[in-house]
Scaffold this active site. Sequence first.
Site, short mmCIF file in Angstrom:
data_model
loop_
_atom_site.label_atom_id
_atom_site.label_comp_id
_atom_site.label_asym_id
_atom_site.label_seq_id
_atom_site.Cartn_x
_atom_site.Cartn_y
_atom_site.Cartn_z
N GLY A 76 -83.11 37.95 -24.64
CA GLY A 76 -83.23 38.60 -23.32
C GLY A 76 -84.67 39.01 -23.03
CG LEU A 77 -86.34 42.24 -25.08
CD1 LEU A 77 -86.82 43.07 -26.25
CD2 LEU A 77 -86.39 43.08 -23.79
CB ILE A 97 -74.38 40.68 -24.89
CG1 ILE A 97 -73.27 39.62 -24.74
CG2 ILE A 97 -74.62 41.39 -23.57
CD1 ILE A 97 -71.89 40.22 -24.56
CE LYS A 106 -89.73 31.13 -28.39
NZ LYS A 106 -88.37 31.47 -28.85
CD GLU A 118 -75.35 17.56 -31.59
OE1 GLU A 118 -75.62 18.21 -32.60
OE2 GLU A 118 -74.75 18.05 -30.61
CB VAL A 129 -73.26 45.18 -17.10
CG1 VAL A 129 -72.75 44.40 -15.89
CG2 VAL A 129 -74.77 45.38 -17.00
CG HIS A 174 -115.44 40.01 -39.98
ND1 HIS A 174 -114.74 41.04 -39.40
CD2 HIS A 174 -116.65 39.96 -39.38
CE1 HIS A 174 -115.51 41.61 -38.48
NE2 HIS A 174 -116.68 40.97 -38.44
N GLY A 199 -79.97 20.18 -31.83
CA GLY A 199 -79.14 21.37 -31.67
C GLY A 199 -79.61 22.32 -30.59
C1 LIG Z 1 -82.82 30.78 -25.90
C2 LIG Z 1 -82.85 30.75 -27.41
C3 LIG Z 1 -84.06 30.90 -28.05
C4 LIG Z 1 -84.13 30.85 -29.44
N1 LIG Z 1 -85.34 30.99 -30.03
C5 LIG Z 1 -85.43 30.94 -31.38
C6 LIG Z 1 -86.68 31.02 -32.02
O1 LIG Z 1 -87.73 31.13 -31.39
N2 LIG Z 1 -86.73 30.95 -33.38
C7 LIG Z 1 -85.58 30.83 -34.12
O2 LIG Z 1 -85.67 30.78 -35.35
N3 LIG Z 1 -84.37 30.74 -33.54
C8 LIG Z 1 -84.27 30.79 -32.19
N4 LIG Z 1 -83.04 30.66 -31.60
C9 LIG Z 1 -81.85 30.52 -32.46
C10 LIG Z 1 -81.73 29.09 -32.97
O3 LIG Z 1 -81.66 28.21 -31.88
C11 LIG Z 1 -80.51 28.95 -33.85
O4 LIG Z 1 -80.54 29.92 -34.87
C12 LIG Z 1 -80.48 27.57 -34.49
O5 LIG Z 1 -80.44 26.57 -33.52
C13 LIG Z 1 -79.25 27.45 -35.41
O6 LIG Z 1 -79.23 26.19 -35.97
P1 LIG Z 1 -77.86 25.50 -36.42
O7 LIG Z 1 -78.24 24.19 -36.96
O8 LIG Z 1 -77.07 26.43 -37.25
O9 LIG Z 1 -77.02 25.33 -35.07
P2 LIG Z 1 -77.34 24.69 -33.65
O10 LIG Z 1 -78.79 24.55 -33.42
O11 LIG Z 1 -76.55 25.50 -32.68
O12 LIG Z 1 -76.78 23.22 -33.74
C14 LIG Z 1 -75.43 22.95 -33.88
C15 LIG Z 1 -75.14 21.60 -33.27
O13 LIG Z 1 -73.82 21.23 -33.62
C16 LIG Z 1 -73.25 20.52 -32.55
N5 LIG Z 1 -71.79 20.58 -32.72
C17 LIG Z 1 -70.98 21.66 -32.64
N6 LIG Z 1 -69.69 21.32 -32.88
C18 LIG Z 1 -69.71 19.99 -33.13
C19 LIG Z 1 -68.69 19.05 -33.46
N7 LIG Z 1 -67.41 19.43 -33.60
N8 LIG Z 1 -69.04 17.76 -33.61
C20 LIG Z 1 -70.34 17.36 -33.49
N9 LIG Z 1 -71.34 18.21 -33.18
C21 LIG Z 1 -71.02 19.51 -33.02
C22 LIG Z 1 -73.75 21.26 -31.33
O14 LIG Z 1 -73.70 20.41 -30.19
C23 LIG Z 1 -75.17 21.60 -31.75
O15 LIG Z 1 -76.09 20.63 -31.29
C24 LIG Z 1 -82.95 30.68 -30.20
C25 LIG Z 1 -81.72 30.52 -29.55
C26 LIG Z 1 -81.67 30.54 -28.18
C27 LIG Z 1 -80.34 30.35 -27.49
#
Ligand SMILES: Cc1cc2nc3c(=O)[nH]c(=O)nc-3n(C[C@H](O)[C@H](O)[C@H](O)COP(=O)(O)OP(=O)(O)OC[C@H]3O[C@@H](n4cnc5c(N)ncnc54)[C@H](O)[C@@H]3O)c2cc1C
Length: 470
Positions: free
Chosen positions: A190-191, A276, A54, A34, A242, A449, A43
């Site tokens: 966004g929402l 976006i 949340k 990581e 925009v 209920h 992540g």
């Molecule tokens: C504001 C926000 C709110 C969200 N709310 C929700 C929600 O309520 N429910 C939901 O299901 N999803 C939500 N999401 C989406 C969710 O966060 C992602 O879908 C999820 O984190 C994806 O998991 P992942 O393991 O694929 O990647 P990530 O969680 O993005 O983790 C990837 C990790 O890899 C690391 N990394 C990248 N490249 C390298 C490298 N070369 N070497 C070592 N480490 C590396 C990064 O630093 C990162 O920590 C939200 C996202 C955002 C931005």
Amino acid sequence: MSDQYDVVIIGAGPGGYNAAIRAGQLGLKTAIIEKRDTKKLGGTCLNVGCIPSKALLHASQLYEIAEKDFEGIGINTGGLKLDLQQMQKQKDDAVEGLTKGVEFLMKKNKVDVFLGTGEILAPNRVLVSGSDGDREQELNTKNIVIATGSEVTPLPGVEIDEKQIVSSTGALDFANVPDHLVVIGGGVIGLELGSVWRRLGSKVTVVEFLDRILPTMDGEVSKQFQRILKKQGVDFKLSSKVTGAKTSERGVHLTVEPAADGDESVIDCNAVLVAIGRRPHTVGLGLETIGVKSDKRGFIETDHFKTSVPGVWAIGDCITGPMLAHKAEDDGVACIELIAGKAGHVNYDTVPSVVYTYPEVAAVGKSEEQLKDEGVEYKVGKFPFAANSRAKTNHETDGFVKVLADAKTDRVLGVHIVGVEAGELIAEAVSVMEFGGASEDIARTCHAHPTRSEAVRQAAMGVEGWTMQA
Ligand SMILES: Cc1cc2nc3c(=O)[nH]c(=O)nc-3n(C[C@H](O)[C@H](O)[C@H](O)COP(=O)(O)OP(=O)(O)OC[C@H]3O[C@@H](n4cnc5c(N)ncnc54)[C@H](O)[C@@H]3O)c2cc1C
């Protein structure tokens, strides 16, 4: 050169850390890498996504309820005051607690953690560059799992400085409540974040390119939800784009045009949230060196998590499919089970999605628009929360449940909910769909209920026209 690993996972988000846990459980020698500056695991989701958003949604909702609803139910609190610093602290505490929890789970499952950036040198070799200088380490492995997630999609002409023009990460960290926040993008993130700051006192304007918010959700759901948000005070500028942003000490000057061309208008505000979308994050991983193929949008191409290079797998936000934490988690588990010679599988037709606003929006399966496009004959059962006893008692009557079922077989094809705790209610629908259940299965299942879950049952009864309580 270190020991030989069975699996090296790059990225410790919900995809990566759940894959690591499952690998540990199955007795695979596992490492996870990581690169996050804060050295925290978890992540995007735990650090700057699901969890902090949340935490703020929960706290800001309580603030708004205390401000607007307490008096009506007989609770007088005296002078209500926002302590934003403390609200941010409790959010940070939640993040801290949960990221520590992931550290513990890595230890418990005997997973080696490397803090640094992972780069694939060959299908069986990964280089870790330490975040604290030039210390480098090479890991030898039979399998590599890419779980590097996603990053914010930038908007040309609107440069993110994380102060006045912010991404979701900056919008989780405002030190003061902006007077006027413009949110670019009417999607989930966004929402949700727009709702947080509106509740705490911002005027919020959402600018959306399309003619509707939540474009991937059922049309009726997004229409009704927009009406609810409007009633709460959110302004919408739909079918608008925009085109530029200028910052000054006084704030941000945005130029906006109709999506289908037309006269430019301006919005002066204090802060802008660019929301976006997100794009796969794979830069610097060495994909080109070893020949891992990506599609035009940058998502790594996979077939059951196998990339184009044997022994290299990919999961989560960096491959196609809904960009959701629980989808990444399921990818991770299935991918590791395949690596271990088991029958790993994810049913993408039953991945639920939730918008954690007030009320919440939750969906699983097909929308009416999708069923029409696919020429599937379906029946609809609907039930409003205004007729649900629990919702009425709690003065939380906005929204409805809609069940879509196959016209011939009655199999449930989709369930859509706008309403308080929709995110919890949807789990019943997910289970029924996972078992290939029918709307009649829900309709004939006893529901406690008074609960909101009765609305799900009443909507299911409606598929065959015998809704009883409306
Ligand atoms: C504001 C926000 C709110 C969200 N709310 C929700 C929600 O309520 N429910 C939901 O299901 N999803 C939500 N999401 C989406 C969710 O966060 C992602 O879908 C999820 O984190 C994806 O998991 P992942 O393991 O694929 O990647 P990530 O969680 O993005 O983790 C990837 C990790 O890899 C690391 N990394 C990248 N490249 C390298 C490298 N070369 N070497 C070592 N480490 C590396 C990064 O630093 C990162 O920590 C939200 C996202 C955002 C931005």
